[in-house]
Design a protein around this motif. Structure first.
Motif, PDB file in Angstrom:
ATOM      1  N   LYS A 182       4.736   9.128  -0.481  1.00  0.00           N
ATOM      2  CA  LYS A 182       6.184   8.755  -0.790  1.00  0.00           C
ATOM      3  C   LYS A 182       6.245   7.814  -1.741  1.00  0.00           C
ATOM      4  O   LYS A 182       5.582   6.641  -1.623  1.00  0.00           O
ATOM      5  CB  LYS A 182       6.553   7.845   0.563  1.00  0.00           C
ATOM      6  CG  LYS A 182       6.795   8.950   2.031  1.00  0.00           C
ATOM      7  CD  LYS A 182       7.084   7.956   3.196  1.00  0.00           C
ATOM      8  CE  LYS A 182       7.184   8.822   4.428  1.00  0.00           C
ATOM      9  NZ  LYS A 182       7.400   7.963   5.595  1.00  0.00           N
ATOM     10  N   GLN A 183       7.239   7.997  -2.580  1.00  0.00           N
ATOM     11  CA  GLN A 183       7.447   7.086  -3.799  1.00  0.00           C
ATOM     12  C   GLN A 183       8.439   6.025  -3.723  1.00  0.00           C
ATOM     13  O   GLN A 183       8.225   4.669  -4.011  1.00  0.00           O
ATOM     14  CB  GLN A 183       7.602   7.889  -4.974  1.00  0.00           C
ATOM     15  CG  GLN A 183       6.689   9.113  -5.243  1.00  0.00           C
ATOM     16  CD  GLN A 183       5.263   8.529  -5.770  1.00  0.00           C
ATOM     17  OE1 GLN A 183       5.234   7.856  -6.808  1.00  0.00           O
ATOM     18  NE2 GLN A 183       4.201   8.744  -5.052  1.00  0.00           N
ATOM     19  N   ARG A 184       9.555   6.535  -3.058  1.00  0.00           N
ATOM     20  CA  ARG A 184      10.726   5.618  -2.960  1.00  0.00           C
ATOM     21  C   ARG A 184      11.325   5.766  -1.464  1.00  0.00           C
ATOM     22  O   ARG A 184      11.299   6.866  -1.013  1.00  0.00           O
ATOM     23  CB  ARG A 184      11.828   5.971  -3.964  1.00  0.00           C
ATOM     24  CG  ARG A 184      11.478   5.295  -5.454  1.00  0.00           C
ATOM     25  CD  ARG A 184      12.559   5.352  -6.269  1.00  0.00           C
ATOM     26  NE  ARG A 184      12.895   6.747  -6.822  1.00  0.00           N
ATOM     27  CZ  ARG A 184      12.309   7.223  -8.022  1.00  0.00           C
ATOM     28  NH1 ARG A 184      11.391   6.628  -8.692  1.00  0.00           N
ATOM     29  NH2 ARG A 184      12.864   8.382  -8.344  1.00  0.00           N
ATOM     30  N   PHE A 185      12.034   4.759  -0.997  1.00  0.00           N
ATOM     31  CA  PHE A 185      12.773   4.906   0.394  1.00  0.00           C
ATOM     32  C   PHE A 185      13.984   4.414   0.326  1.00  0.00           C
ATOM     33  O   PHE A 185      14.504   3.664  -0.500  1.00  0.00           O
ATOM     34  CB  PHE A 185      11.952   4.028   1.447  1.00  0.00           C
ATOM     35  CG  PHE A 185      10.497   4.091   1.278  1.00  0.00           C
ATOM     36  CD1 PHE A 185       9.687   5.068   2.060  1.00  0.00           C
ATOM     37  CD2 PHE A 185       9.836   3.286   0.393  1.00  0.00           C
ATOM     38  CE1 PHE A 185       8.269   5.088   1.805  1.00  0.00           C
ATOM     39  CE2 PHE A 185       8.414   3.503   0.100  1.00  0.00           C
ATOM     40  CZ  PHE A 185       7.727   4.378   0.987  1.00  0.00           C
ATOM     41  N   TYR A 186      14.806   4.916   1.324  1.00  0.00           N
ATOM     42  CA  TYR A 186      16.160   4.159   1.486  1.00  0.00           C
ATOM     43  C   TYR A 186      16.325   4.319   3.049  1.00  0.00           C
ATOM     44  O   TYR A 186      16.300   5.292   3.494  1.00  0.00           O
ATOM     45  CB  TYR A 186      17.419   5.195   0.828  1.00  0.00           C
ATOM     46  CG  TYR A 186      18.690   4.155   1.252  1.00  0.00           C
ATOM     47  CD1 TYR A 186      18.914   3.295   0.209  1.00  0.00           C
ATOM     48  CD2 TYR A 186      19.602   4.767   2.071  1.00  0.00           C
ATOM     49  CE1 TYR A 186      20.105   2.476   0.579  1.00  0.00           C
ATOM     50  CE2 TYR A 186      20.747   3.867   2.530  1.00  0.00           C
ATOM     51  CZ  TYR A 186      20.857   2.715   1.634  1.00  0.00           C
ATOM     52  OH  TYR A 186      22.029   1.807   1.786  1.00  0.00           O
ATOM     53  N   PRO A 187      16.591   3.049   3.683  1.00  0.00           N
ATOM     54  CA  PRO A 187      16.721   1.819   3.076  1.00  0.00           C
ATOM     55  C   PRO A 187      15.570   1.331   2.174  1.00  0.00           C
ATOM     56  O   PRO A 187      14.242   1.795   2.632  1.00  0.00           O
ATOM     57  CB  PRO A 187      16.823   1.043   4.265  1.00  0.00           C
ATOM     58  CG  PRO A 187      17.586   1.540   5.354  1.00  0.00           C
ATOM     59  CD  PRO A 187      16.887   2.942   5.050  1.00  0.00           C
ATOM     60  N   VAL A 188      15.636   0.345   1.464  1.00  0.00           N
ATOM     61  CA  VAL A 188      14.522   0.211   0.454  1.00  0.00           C
ATOM     62  C   VAL A 188      13.370  -0.482   1.115  1.00  0.00           C
ATOM     63  O   VAL A 188      12.266  -0.040   0.574  1.00  0.00           O
ATOM     64  CB  VAL A 188      15.151  -0.764  -0.695  1.00  0.00           C
ATOM     65  CG1 VAL A 188      14.085  -1.191  -1.684  1.00  0.00           C
ATOM     66  CG2 VAL A 188      16.068  -0.067  -1.634  1.00  0.00           C
ATOM     67  N   GLY A 245       0.820  -1.221   0.016  1.00  0.00           N
ATOM     68  CA  GLY A 245       0.015   0.053  -0.038  1.00  0.00           C
ATOM     69  C   GLY A 245       0.862   1.364   0.038  1.00  0.00           C
ATOM     70  O   GLY A 245       2.044   1.249   0.113  1.00  0.00           O
ATOM     71  N   ARG A 246       0.195   2.432  -0.103  1.00  0.00           N
ATOM     72  CA  ARG A 246       1.057   3.683  -0.121  1.00  0.00           C
ATOM     73  C   ARG A 246       1.465   4.123   1.281  1.00  0.00           C
ATOM     74  O   ARG A 246       0.772   3.384   2.428  1.00  0.00           O
ATOM     75  CB  ARG A 246      -0.064   4.714  -0.578  1.00  0.00           C
ATOM     76  CG  ARG A 246      -0.698   4.862  -2.069  1.00  0.00           C
ATOM     77  CD  ARG A 246      -1.656   5.720  -2.530  1.00  0.00           C
ATOM     78  NE  ARG A 246      -2.799   5.452  -1.621  1.00  0.00           N
ATOM     79  CZ  ARG A 246      -3.578   6.558  -1.221  1.00  0.00           C
ATOM     80  NH1 ARG A 246      -3.568   7.737  -1.583  1.00  0.00           N
ATOM     81  NH2 ARG A 246      -4.602   6.419  -0.427  1.00  0.00           N
ATOM     82  N   GLN A 247       2.443   4.880   1.198  1.00  0.00           N
ATOM     83  CA  GLN A 247       2.856   5.341   2.534  1.00  0.00           C
ATOM     84  C   GLN A 247       2.709   6.935   2.380  1.00  0.00           C
ATOM     85  O   GLN A 247       3.056   7.397   1.338  1.00  0.00           O
ATOM     86  CB  GLN A 247       4.330   4.999   2.905  1.00  0.00           C
ATOM     87  CG  GLN A 247       4.448   3.632   3.224  1.00  0.00           C
ATOM     88  CD  GLN A 247       5.680   3.375   3.909  1.00  0.00           C
ATOM     89  OE1 GLN A 247       6.298   4.105   4.464  1.00  0.00           O
ATOM     90  NE2 GLN A 247       6.226   2.221   3.844  1.00  0.00           N
ATOM     91  N   VAL A 248       2.023   7.536   3.182  1.00  0.00           N
ATOM     92  CA  VAL A 248       1.669   8.931   3.171  1.00  0.00           C
ATOM     93  C   VAL A 248       1.946   9.780   4.313  1.00  0.00           C
ATOM     94  O   VAL A 248       2.134   9.239   5.409  1.00  0.00           O
ATOM     95  CB  VAL A 248       0.143   8.994   2.854  1.00  0.00           C
ATOM     96  CG1 VAL A 248      -0.350  10.391   2.919  1.00  0.00           C
ATOM     97  CG2 VAL A 248      -0.123   8.465   1.499  1.00  0.00           C
TER      98      VAL A 248
END
Length: 386
Positions: free
Chosen positions: A218-224, A195-198
């Motif tokens: 949020k489209q991308r994260f690091y760490p993945v 799901g989305r993270q908002v």
């Protein structure tokens, strides 16, 4: 010219805050815990100071009382959870020297303590994951809780201490060490990935009435697997924004607040996870969408009326350093959405770099590399322990 002091200015969000405050006619000073970071070197700062780590509240307060007696600032604004907590704890003492906009500590904890927040959501019917307080619960209640589940410290940041357990036996095995290190915890339904993270930002007036809000997907994260966002976009979602505004009204919050929400992929419902009292690193996308939260916070701190702002969604924000790391680690690097290779565009902005102010990017990137080489830092920022 009225002056503003930014606390924990080592944070990357200091860059957009300092620039916006300068544009609004304020004199800007930054107080950081060192020089190998973004905010200390921003050209938008009129003054720069090095101070202690804000984690030690008593030592930090002793420093601040002396510092504020020697330097005049009309308002102070914290950038991190730790400095926000400090301002709330010592609000009365600080107001003898400067202006602050932060809830009193009892109100602050109703939002900052994740377990207290989940209890409020349960009472009021706000969307949230099933949650149970671990202190005082029975063995049978722990056995009956639906697994897999997350052990979550009540007071923590950046996913520290959060651990996924698949059974009651596993819970019994890992919980003592988590409790010893992080204190009181709660058990929470594990929301399956997909799901989305908002994030939702809300700004109230001095009476605690919400006035402006923004929503960041949020489209991308690091760490993945779920770290800090390195690519996000502002969106329109007045329904979830109003839910978050209602939460703040219920706890009598004043000033700025940032919500984290996760979408349950089986229902499409966004679930409230936590309230961050800090300014989020990804906040520049909201600024580019028309909401100058820096000026709002300082204006309200000084008793000025809020100006009129217009929110326009669709602004993409990237963190160039973390995007590079994401590309190196992600299996989706060639099929990313938004396209990873779109570095420029009318509505594309960056958290960590500005060609008009390049020194912060160099120093902040070097500082991040030093942190990534520290195994304790990598462990703390690795996301949920699965």
């Amino acid at each position: 010219m009225e002056s503003v002091l930014i606390l924990d200015a080592q944070a990357v969000q200091t860059l957009i805050f300092a620039r916006s405050l300068r544009r609004s006619g304020y004199r800007v000073a930054v107080l950081a815990d060192g020089k190998d970071n973004y905010g200390y070197h921003t050209s938008a700062a009129n003054e720069r100071f090095i101070g202690p780590d804000s984690h030690d509240k008593e030592a930090y307060h002793n420093y601040m009382m002396t510092f504020l007696a020697e330097h005049h600032f009309d308002a102070i604004v914290p950038m991190t959870d730790e400095s926000a907590l400090y301002v709330s704890m010592y609000k009365a003492s600080l107001k003898a020297y400067t202006s602050v906009l932060m809830p009193d500590i009892d109100v602050f904890m109703k939002g900052y303590d994740k377990n207290l927040l989940m209890s409020l959501c349960a009472r009021k019917g706000y969307p949230h994951p099933l949650t149970m307080t671990m202190t005082g619960c029975t063995e049978q209640e722990l056995q009956d809780f639906p697994y897999p589940a997350l052990i979550k410290p009540n007071l923590t940041t950046g996913g520290r201490g959060m651990t996924l357990v698949s059974s009651y036996d596993e819970l019994k095995s890992v919980y003592p060490a988590i409790h010893e290190q992080y204190g009181e915890c709660h058990l929470q339904q594990f929301v399956k990935p997909g799901g989305r993270q908002v994030k939702v930002q809300v700004m109230t007036d001095a009476k605690g009435i919400p006035q402006y809000s923004s929503v960041i997907w949020k489209q991308r994260f690091y760490p993945v697997n779920g770290g800090s966002s390195c690519c996000n976009v502002t969106v329109d979602d007045p329904k979830i924004a109003e839910v978050c505004c209602s939460v703040l009204r219920d706890i009598s919050w004043i000033g700025f607040a940032d919500f984290d929400l996760i979408e349950d992929p089986s229902t499409g419902e966004l679930l409230i996870m936590e309230i961050n009292p800090r300014i989020p690193a990804s906040v520049r996308s909201a600024f580019e969408s028309g909401l100058d939260y820096a000026t709002m916070i300082v204006d309200v701190s000084l008793g000025k009326p809020l100006k009129e702002y217009k929110y326009e969604s669709g602004k993409t924000l990237r963190h160039l350093g973390f995007e590079m790391l994401w590309f190196a680690k992600s299996k989706d690097r060639w099929h990313a959405n938004p396209n990873w290779f779109k570095f420029c565009g009318r509505d594309v902005y960056y958290q960590d770099i500005s060609w008009k102010d390049i020194v912060p990017f160099i120093c902040g990137t070097l500082g991040n590399i030093k942190k990534q080489l520290d195994p304790e830092f990598r462990k703390a920022k690795s996301g949920i322990n699965i």
